[in-house]
Design a protein around this motif. Structure first.
Motif, PDB file in Angstrom:
ATOM      1  N   GLY A  24     -16.197  80.593 -26.992  1.00 15.41           N
ATOM      2  CA  GLY A  24     -16.270  81.860 -26.279  1.00 15.41           C
ATOM      3  C   GLY A  24     -17.632  82.514 -26.324  1.00 15.41           C
ATOM      4  N   GLY A  25     -18.684  81.711 -26.382  1.00 16.75           N
ATOM      5  CA  GLY A  25     -20.037  82.247 -26.422  1.00 16.75           C
ATOM      6  C   GLY A  25     -20.573  82.486 -27.814  1.00 16.75           C
ATOM      7  N   LEU A  26     -19.736  82.263 -28.824  1.00 15.67           N
ATOM      8  CA  LEU A  26     -20.166  82.561 -30.187  1.00 15.67           C
ATOM      9  C   LEU A  26     -21.246  81.594 -30.669  1.00 15.67           C
ATOM     10  N   GLU A  27     -21.131  80.309 -30.323  1.00  9.02           N
ATOM     11  CA  GLU A  27     -22.127  79.341 -30.808  1.00  9.02           C
ATOM     12  C   GLU A  27     -23.520  79.696 -30.304  1.00  9.02           C
ATOM     13  N   ALA A  28     -23.622  80.108 -29.053  1.00  9.58           N
ATOM     14  CA  ALA A  28     -24.927  80.501 -28.518  1.00  9.58           C
ATOM     15  C   ALA A  28     -25.461  81.727 -29.237  1.00  9.58           C
ATOM     16  N   ALA A  29     -24.586  82.681 -29.531  1.00  6.50           N
ATOM     17  CA  ALA A  29     -25.006  83.903 -30.217  1.00  6.50           C
ATOM     18  C   ALA A  29     -25.461  83.613 -31.638  1.00  6.50           C
ATOM     19  N   VAL A  30     -24.759  82.721 -32.325  1.00  8.50           N
ATOM     20  CA  VAL A  30     -25.131  82.363 -33.703  1.00  8.50           C
ATOM     21  C   VAL A  30     -26.456  81.612 -33.715  1.00  8.50           C
ATOM     22  N   THR A  31     -26.605  80.649 -32.841  1.00 14.21           N
ATOM     23  CA  THR A  31     -27.820  79.828 -32.820  1.00 14.21           C
ATOM     24  C   THR A  31     -29.053  80.652 -32.462  1.00 14.21           C
ATOM     25  N   GLY A  33     -29.538  83.635 -33.313  1.00 16.70           N
ATOM     26  CA  GLY A  33     -29.812  84.583 -34.384  1.00 16.70           C
ATOM     27  C   GLY A  33     -29.275  85.978 -34.138  1.00 16.70           C
ATOM     28  N   ARG A  34     -28.579  86.168 -33.016  1.00 18.65           N
ATOM     29  CA  ARG A  34     -28.040  87.499 -32.721  1.00 18.65           C
ATOM     30  C   ARG A  34     -26.821  87.832 -33.571  1.00 18.65           C
ATOM     31  N   LEU A  35     -26.174  86.821 -34.107  1.00 15.90           N
ATOM     32  CA  LEU A  35     -24.954  87.034 -34.892  1.00 15.90           C
ATOM     33  C   LEU A  35     -25.101  86.258 -36.194  1.00 15.90           C
ATOM     34  N   ARG A  36     -25.046  86.987 -37.313  1.00 19.65           N
ATOM     35  CA  ARG A  36     -25.324  86.355 -38.604  1.00 19.65           C
ATOM     36  C   ARG A  36     -24.223  86.543 -39.649  1.00 19.65           C
ATOM     37  N   ASP A  37     -23.379  87.542 -39.484  1.00 26.54           N
ATOM     38  CA  ASP A  37     -22.458  87.882 -40.563  1.00 26.54           C
ATOM     39  C   ASP A  37     -21.175  88.492 -40.016  1.00 26.54           C
ATOM     40  N   LEU A  38     -20.334  88.953 -40.927  1.00 22.81           N
ATOM     41  CA  LEU A  38     -19.030  89.499 -40.556  1.00 22.81           C
ATOM     42  C   LEU A  38     -19.180  90.770 -39.713  1.00 22.81           C
ATOM     43  N   THR A  39     -20.158  91.586 -40.030  1.00 19.23           N
ATOM     44  CA  THR A  39     -20.383  92.810 -39.262  1.00 19.23           C
ATOM     45  C   THR A  39     -20.748  92.475 -37.820  1.00 19.23           C
ATOM     46  N   GLY A  40     -21.615  91.489 -37.662  1.00 20.55           N
ATOM     47  CA  GLY A  40     -21.982  91.056 -36.324  1.00 20.55           C
ATOM     48  C   GLY A  40     -20.800  90.479 -35.575  1.00 20.55           C
ATOM     49  N   LEU A  41     -19.951  89.740 -36.279  1.00 18.56           N
ATOM     50  CA  LEU A  41     -18.767  89.159 -35.646  1.00 18.56           C
ATOM     51  C   LEU A  41     -17.828  90.256 -35.154  1.00 18.56           C
ATOM     52  N   LEU A  45     -16.645  90.578 -31.296  1.00 22.46           N
ATOM     53  CA  LEU A  45     -15.249  90.502 -30.872  1.00 22.46           C
ATOM     54  C   LEU A  45     -14.833  91.746 -30.098  1.00 22.46           C
ATOM     55  N   ARG A  46     -15.267  92.914 -30.546  1.00 23.14           N
ATOM     56  CA  ARG A  46     -14.914  94.144 -29.832  1.00 23.14           C
ATOM     57  C   ARG A  46     -15.548  94.170 -28.442  1.00 23.14           C
ATOM     58  N   GLY A  47     -16.794  93.732 -28.367  1.00 21.07           N
ATOM     59  CA  GLY A  47     -17.451  93.685 -27.070  1.00 21.07           C
ATOM     60  C   GLY A  47     -16.811  92.682 -26.145  1.00 21.07           C
ATOM     61  N   ARG A  48     -16.436  91.541 -26.690  1.00 22.79           N
ATOM     62  CA  ARG A  48     -15.803  90.508 -25.863  1.00 22.79           C
ATOM     63  C   ARG A  48     -14.435  90.965 -25.359  1.00 22.79           C
ATOM     64  N   LEU A  49     -13.671  91.639 -26.204  1.00 24.48           N
ATOM     65  CA  LEU A  49     -12.365  92.144 -25.782  1.00 24.48           C
ATOM     66  C   LEU A  49     -12.520  93.186 -24.674  1.00 24.48           C
ATOM     67  N   ALA A  50     -13.511  94.065 -24.807  1.00 21.62           N
ATOM     68  CA  ALA A  50     -13.706  95.136 -23.825  1.00 21.62           C
ATOM     69  C   ALA A  50     -14.182  94.607 -22.482  1.00 21.62           C
ATOM     70  N   GLY A  51     -14.865  93.453 -22.465  1.00 25.61           N
ATOM     71  CA  GLY A  51     -15.367  92.888 -21.217  1.00 25.61           C
ATOM     72  C   GLY A  51     -14.527  91.728 -20.738  1.00 25.61           C
ATOM     73  N   THR A  52     -14.794  90.562 -21.306  1.00 29.45           N
ATOM     74  CA  THR A  52     -14.063  89.352 -20.921  1.00 29.45           C
ATOM     75  C   THR A  52     -12.566  89.508 -21.135  1.00 29.45           C
ATOM     76  N   GLY A  53     -12.182  90.145 -22.226  1.00 28.49           N
ATOM     77  CA  GLY A  53     -10.762  90.297 -22.532  1.00 28.49           C
ATOM     78  C   GLY A  53     -10.034  91.146 -21.517  1.00 28.49           C
ATOM     79  N   ARG A  54     -10.670  92.202 -21.058  1.00 28.49           N
ATOM     80  CA  ARG A  54     -10.052  93.078 -20.063  1.00 28.49           C
ATOM     81  C   ARG A  54      -9.824  92.345 -18.750  1.00 28.49           C
ATOM     82  N   VAL A  55     -10.814  91.563 -18.335  1.00 23.31           N
ATOM     83  CA  VAL A  55     -10.677  90.798 -17.091  1.00 23.31           C
ATOM     84  C   VAL A  55      -9.606  89.716 -17.245  1.00 23.31           C
TER      85      VAL A  55
END
Length: 219
Positions: A24-31, A33-41, A45-55
């Protein structure tokens, strides 16, 4: 009557529908460097639910409410998902997951054979209808799937504590329910009025990810 056990089967990540192969786009975000830890996750997830999840929830609910295929409504939903998915890589990933889900659905429920190639949210709605679920339940499965898949991928990609990751999913339960309820309320709306939330960074990341020779996930 709510068919909770059937909904659990459809939303279960162990359903052999290929979901485990997509991040769901997470591998690109991790690689990147935009996502590194639980806080980033949690933020991801909240952003993905509000966008992709809503659609996804809206289109799954609409497909579940549509007359049995073949039907013009399903075709319009397919075109609507194309219009809302500018990234060719994400279109391919969505249709690959849709085909896999339809194959799994036909092995379990009386899914009509009219649809062979479909975007994942539309396929989810079609399968949910065949399983006897309501548009609201299809929307719940779609909303939950947009966060549970990346959450599972995060455990593999970042080595996060699975207990902590599932705590994040539990915290998102109310948000998933609200997203699904709004989606179900508009299940009969014209396709042009269904949500069209944009997630440009996910779209760009998907194109970059698709160009890699070595990757752990298909998307």
């Amino acid at each position: 009557m709510t068919r909770l056990a059937t909904l659990l089967v459809l939303a279960d990540g162990r359903l052999p529908a290929g979901g485990h192969a997509h991040s769901g786009g997470l591998e690109a975000a991790v690689t990147s460097g935009r996502l590194r830890d639980l806080t980033g996750l949690a933020a991801f997830l909240r952003g993905r639910l509000a966008g992709t999840g809503r659609v996804a929830a809206a289109f799954a609910a609409a497909a579940c409410a549509a007359p049995a295929p073949p039907d013009a409504r399903i075709g319009a939903l397919e075109e609507g998902m194309d219009a809302r998915t500018p990234s060719p890589a994400l279109r391919r990933a969505s249709r690959a997951q849709g085909r896999a889900l339809l194959r799994a659905g036909r092995a379990i429920w009386p899914v009509q054979p009219a649809i062979r190639d479909s975007h994942h949210p539309v396929a989810l709605g079609v399968v949910a209808a065949a399983a006897g679920l309501s548009p609201a339940e299809a929307a719940v499965a779609a909303a939950y799937g947009t966060v549970s898949g990346p959450a599972s991928a995060a455990v593999r990609l970042l080595g996060l504590d699975p207990y902590a990751v599932h705590s994040l999913l539990a915290d998102l339960a109310d948000a998933c329910d609200r997203t699904a309820a709004l989606a179900a309320a508009g299940a009969d709306d014209p396709v042009d009025l269904l949500p069209a939330d944009s997630t440009p960074l996910l779209e760009i990341g998907a194109e970059v990810h698709a160009s890699w020779e070595v990757r752990l996930f298909a998307s």
